[in-house]
Design a protein around this motif. Structure first.
Motif, PDB file in Angstrom:
ATOM      1  N   MET A  84       0.971  -1.100   0.011  1.00  0.00           N
ATOM      2  CA  MET A  84       0.087   0.121  -0.059  1.00  0.00           C
ATOM      3  C   MET A  84       0.904   1.193   0.016  1.00  0.00           C
ATOM      4  N   VAL A  85       0.602   1.966  -0.705  1.00  0.00           N
ATOM      5  CA  VAL A  85       1.361   3.421  -0.978  1.00  0.00           C
ATOM      6  C   VAL A  85       0.507   4.579  -0.796  1.00  0.00           C
ATOM      7  N   TRP A  86       1.186   5.242   0.292  1.00  0.00           N
ATOM      8  CA  TRP A  86       0.603   6.417   0.904  1.00  0.00           C
ATOM      9  C   TRP A  86       1.200   7.848   0.195  1.00  0.00           C
ATOM     10  N   LEU A  87       0.414   8.597  -0.103  1.00  0.00           N
ATOM     11  CA  LEU A  87       0.767   9.911  -0.593  1.00  0.00           C
ATOM     12  C   LEU A  87       1.142  10.741   0.156  1.00  0.00           C
ATOM     13  N   GLY A  88       2.425  11.301   0.574  1.00  0.00           N
ATOM     14  CA  GLY A  88       2.857  12.109   1.513  1.00  0.00           C
ATOM     15  C   GLY A  88       3.043  13.514   0.755  1.00  0.00           C
TER      16      GLY A  88
END
Length: 325
Positions: A153-157
């Motif tokens: 899962m890739v979270w957008l910072g």
């Protein structure tokens, strides 16, 4: 500080045939360009968004760019719990789900505080909706991860988090609402959740990685014009081009999300961002006290507090125990 990492060729991405990825907010900006890049790899790309017409336009634009692409679209509004649960139920029924990019979000907050489902709008869109969605999709990701390594899962910072100095959170901003505060705090919370998810997934032995990507300073006005997807005005183009020394296109920004999702060299807890922070090729960076983008958001106490708040606000409990090794 940039970490030494393998070279990454954004023009020749590794083959992803047979893998399935979901991208939220895929109808414009970073989400669209990430979907278009992934479509070139042979993966099956699921575009999600809340507007069916824009979803159709985005999917058609990708097929024009990559005629052999394998794509589909699904309605998903991260501001609405019912939409999140419905989309997640559909996706959990699939044979596999290798990764998700939690990309959708409010970039330009309203001038006055607004709400969605009883929560401040930017918080609900950028933070709570994705926390609930990732929790709902954890079973699908974990089942895939148990069979084939690499589920993520890739979270957008955001680079804006470097300006955040507080450990005292007021997520709902019921007093002292400001546009900039709403956005930066939301991205700070996203990064704190990504770090906490990484700790909890590892502790439970769940075969899913949690990583962060940030796009640097990416502008639609420096991006390709695409009918129905990205059609900046002449003024927007002019203003964006004035910022060329420090800005890049949305296409370039999206390479960070894509690398975070599919590069085997990216490990649990990593961050991927432009080598020049605001612009440049995607690079793996350290997520520790030396990195001003994550110095506070990576602290366990901050992550635990953010997690508890989101669990209570969304009534979502991630099923770690069911999928630990």
């Amino acid at each position: 500080m940039a970490r030494t990492d393998p070279a990454w060729d954004t023009e020749h991405l590794p083959d992803q045939t047979g893998r399935v990825f979901l991208i939220t907010g895929a109808t414009a900006g970073l989400g669209f360009f990430a979907a278009a890049q992934l479509a070139r790899t042979g993966a099956h790309v699921i575009l999600s968004g809340r507007n069916p017409n824009r979803l159709s336009a985005s999917r058609a634009a990708i097929m024009r760019r990559v005629p052999e692409a394998s794509t589909e679209s699904i309605l998903l509004d991260v501001t609405k719990g019912g939409s999140i649960r419905s989309a997640a139920a559909t996706l959990r029924s699939r044979e596999r789900l290798d990764g998700i990019i939690l990309n959708a979000g409010v970039v330009h907050p309203p001038k006055e505080r607004e709400e969605a489902e009883g929560h401040e709008l930017v918080l609900q869109t950028n933070v709570l909706g994705h926390f609930a969605l990732a929790g709902e999709l954890l079973p699908a990701l974990a089942r895939t991860g148990l069979r084939t390594p690499g589920a993520r899962m890739v979270w957008l910072g955001s680079v804006s988090v470097a300006s955040w100095r507080s450990r005292d959170l007021a997520p709902e901003l019921e007093a002292g609402y400001k546009m900039a505060r709403a956005y930066v705090q939301s991205k700070f919370l996203v990064q704190a959740l990504a770090a906490e998810a990484d700790r909890r997934l590892r502790a439970a032995g769940v075969p899913v990685a949690s990583v962060i990507a940030h796009p640097g300073y990416s502008l639609g006005g420096r991006s390709a014009g695409i009918a129905g997807v990205n059609q900046p005005s002449r003024l927007k183009r002019f203003l964006a081009n004035l910022q060329a020394p420090i800005a890049q296109s949305k296409e370039a920004g999206a390479t960070n999300e894509v690398r975070a999702l599919i590069d085997p060299a990216v490990g649990p807890g990593d961050m991927v961002g432009p080598v020049g922070r605001l612009r440049g090729e995607p690079r793996i960076t350290d997520r520790d006290a030396r990195n001003p983008l994550t110095a506070i958001s990576a602290e366990p106490e901050v992550g635990a507090a953010a997690w508890a708040f989101c669990e209570d606000a969304t009534r979502t409990v991630w099923p770690f125990a069911r999928f630990g090794r």
